[in-house]
Design an enzyme around this catalytic site. Structure first.
Site, PDB file in Angstrom:
ATOM      1  N   ASP A 106      -0.070  27.828  15.172  1.00  0.00           N
ATOM      2  CA  ASP A 106      -1.405  28.172  15.663  1.00  0.00           C
ATOM      3  C   ASP A 106      -2.325  28.577  14.526  1.00  0.00           C
ATOM      4  O   ASP A 106      -3.503  28.192  14.482  1.00  0.00           O
ATOM      5  CB  ASP A 106      -1.320  29.312  16.678  1.00  0.00           C
ATOM      6  CG  ASP A 106      -0.356  29.022  17.801  1.00  0.00           C
ATOM      7  OD1 ASP A 106      -0.074  27.835  18.033  1.00  0.00           O
ATOM      8  OD2 ASP A 106       0.120  29.977  18.440  1.00  0.00           O
ATOM      9  N   HIS A 142       0.727  34.891  17.821  1.00  0.00           N
ATOM     10  CA  HIS A 142       0.636  33.437  17.737  1.00  0.00           C
ATOM     11  C   HIS A 142       1.833  32.918  16.959  1.00  0.00           C
ATOM     12  O   HIS A 142       2.428  33.627  16.142  1.00  0.00           O
ATOM     13  CB  HIS A 142      -0.652  33.000  17.026  1.00  0.00           C
ATOM     14  CG  HIS A 142      -1.866  32.999  17.904  1.00  0.00           C
ATOM     15  ND1 HIS A 142      -2.162  31.967  18.770  1.00  0.00           N
ATOM     16  CD2 HIS A 142      -2.865  33.904  18.042  1.00  0.00           C
ATOM     17  CE1 HIS A 142      -3.299  32.239  19.394  1.00  0.00           C
ATOM     18  NE2 HIS A 142      -3.738  33.405  18.976  1.00  0.00           N
ATOM     19  N   HIS A 161      -8.870  34.010  16.961  1.00  0.00           N
ATOM     20  CA  HIS A 161      -9.200  35.015  15.945  1.00  0.00           C
ATOM     21  C   HIS A 161      -9.457  34.351  14.600  1.00  0.00           C
ATOM     22  O   HIS A 161     -10.383  34.732  13.868  1.00  0.00           O
ATOM     23  CB  HIS A 161      -8.061  36.030  15.815  1.00  0.00           C
ATOM     24  CG  HIS A 161      -7.995  37.012  16.937  1.00  0.00           C
ATOM     25  ND1 HIS A 161      -7.817  36.633  18.239  1.00  0.00           N
ATOM     26  CD2 HIS A 161      -8.077  38.381  16.945  1.00  0.00           C
ATOM     27  CE1 HIS A 161      -7.786  37.712  19.019  1.00  0.00           C
ATOM     28  NE2 HIS A 161      -7.956  38.786  18.262  1.00  0.00           N
TER      29      HIS A 161
END
Length: 306
Positions: free
Chosen positions: A225, A221, A180
């Site tokens: 990350d 996450h 994302h």
């Protein structure tokens, strides 16, 4: 009033047709890059699904972001996805604005060639990273006791090669680094360079920061990350952008990629060596009229700008 609306509608239709012709010519020259970028998107999705088979649920790792940010909970997991969808759709619509608006700085085909190049490079690094080490997923459906934490062994290759969007949303194991954030940062950096609205640029960066916090608060996450995505994507975009051929400026009236503009420069050198040809190019129209099309630029102006 109806006459005015009809006139404006006619101008808009002509603008769309002219832009469609221009973009189609660019697509004919660059379709291989677009197709390769789309194929790589499929490969990235395939790799993310493949690592889901390797994922083994376990205790959620200790994370500073989880300690500092309040947990939104499974019922509010849609919040971060909503923000991401807004960023994604807004950028896609912006890349197609030359078809509608008079003020144009980009070509849709060329901007997507650059964006796909950034995405492919970042996703290649991401695939290497999450296949190197599989961490226990912090998301709710990836934890111990969830039937979605590990995919059952596939009965045939089609189960691996064909995947649905729902399966991508409920993936596990593809953690470092956030996909994302790859899309959001690539989109925002692209608009930062080619966009024209300073206020929108500032808002876009604020939204990406908020999205980063929401991803962690949603436990989709780990903080690492998101952190790795921030510096990796920015560095990748910075270095690749320097290697790519710069897009032609629309203000110069250019409608072809820079590779073809180079031939215009070669022609200019020939004209300099041939004064008679130079005079023929810069000769005024016989009827003394000047085109009213604001997108047209005289040959002398284009050559001077080069």
């Amino acid at each position: 009033m109806s006459l005015y609306i009809g006139r404006e509608a006619s101008k808009l239709w002509k603008r769309i047709c002219a832009e469609t012709t221009t973009e189609f010519n660019l697509l004919a020259d660059n379709w291989k890059y677009i197709l390769a970028g789309l194929i790589c998107q499929y490969i990235h999705g395939l790799a993310a699904r493949g690592v889901h088979y390797l994922h083994r649920p376990g205790p959620v790792l200790q994370d500073t972001g989880f300690f500092l940010l309040p947990e939104l909970g499974q019922e509010r997991a849609y919040v971060s996805e909503t923000v991401f969808t807004f960023v994604f759709l807004s950028f896609v619509l912006w890349t197609f604005h030359p078809f509608i608006f008079k003020t144009k700085k980009i070509y849709t085909v060329l901007i997507w060639c650059r964006v796909l190049a950034f995405l492919v490079a970042c996703q290649f690094l991401r695939i290497i990273t999450f296949y190197s080490t599989q961490l226990p997923g912090p998301n709710y459906h990836c934890r111990e006791g969830s039937r979605l934490a590990t995919l059952p062994r596939p009965d045939n290759p089609l189960e691996v090669l064909v995947f649905i969007p729902r399966g991508v949303l409920y993936g596990c194991g593809d953690l470092i680094f956030s996909s994302h954030m790859i899309f959001s940062l690539v989109f925002v950096r692209t608009y930062q360079k080619y966009g024209t609205r300073r206020f929108i640029k500032q808002c876009a960066w604020v939204i990406v920061v908020v999205q980063s916090l929401l991803i962690i608060a949603s436990r989709k996450h780990y903080t690492v990350d998101v952190t790795v995505a921030w510096y990796t994507v920015n560095l990748v975009v910075f270095f690749i952008d320097r290697k790519l051929t710069e897009m032609p400026e629309r203000s110069l009236g250019a409608v072809l990629p820079l590779a073809k503009d180079v031939r215009m420069k070669d022609d200019h050198v020939k004209l300099v060596n041939d004064p008679a040809a130079d005079r023929r190019l810069l000769r005024s129209p016989a009827n003394g009229k000047v085109s009213e099309d604001s997108n047209n630029v005289h040959g002398g102006d284009v050559l001077d700008s080069l």
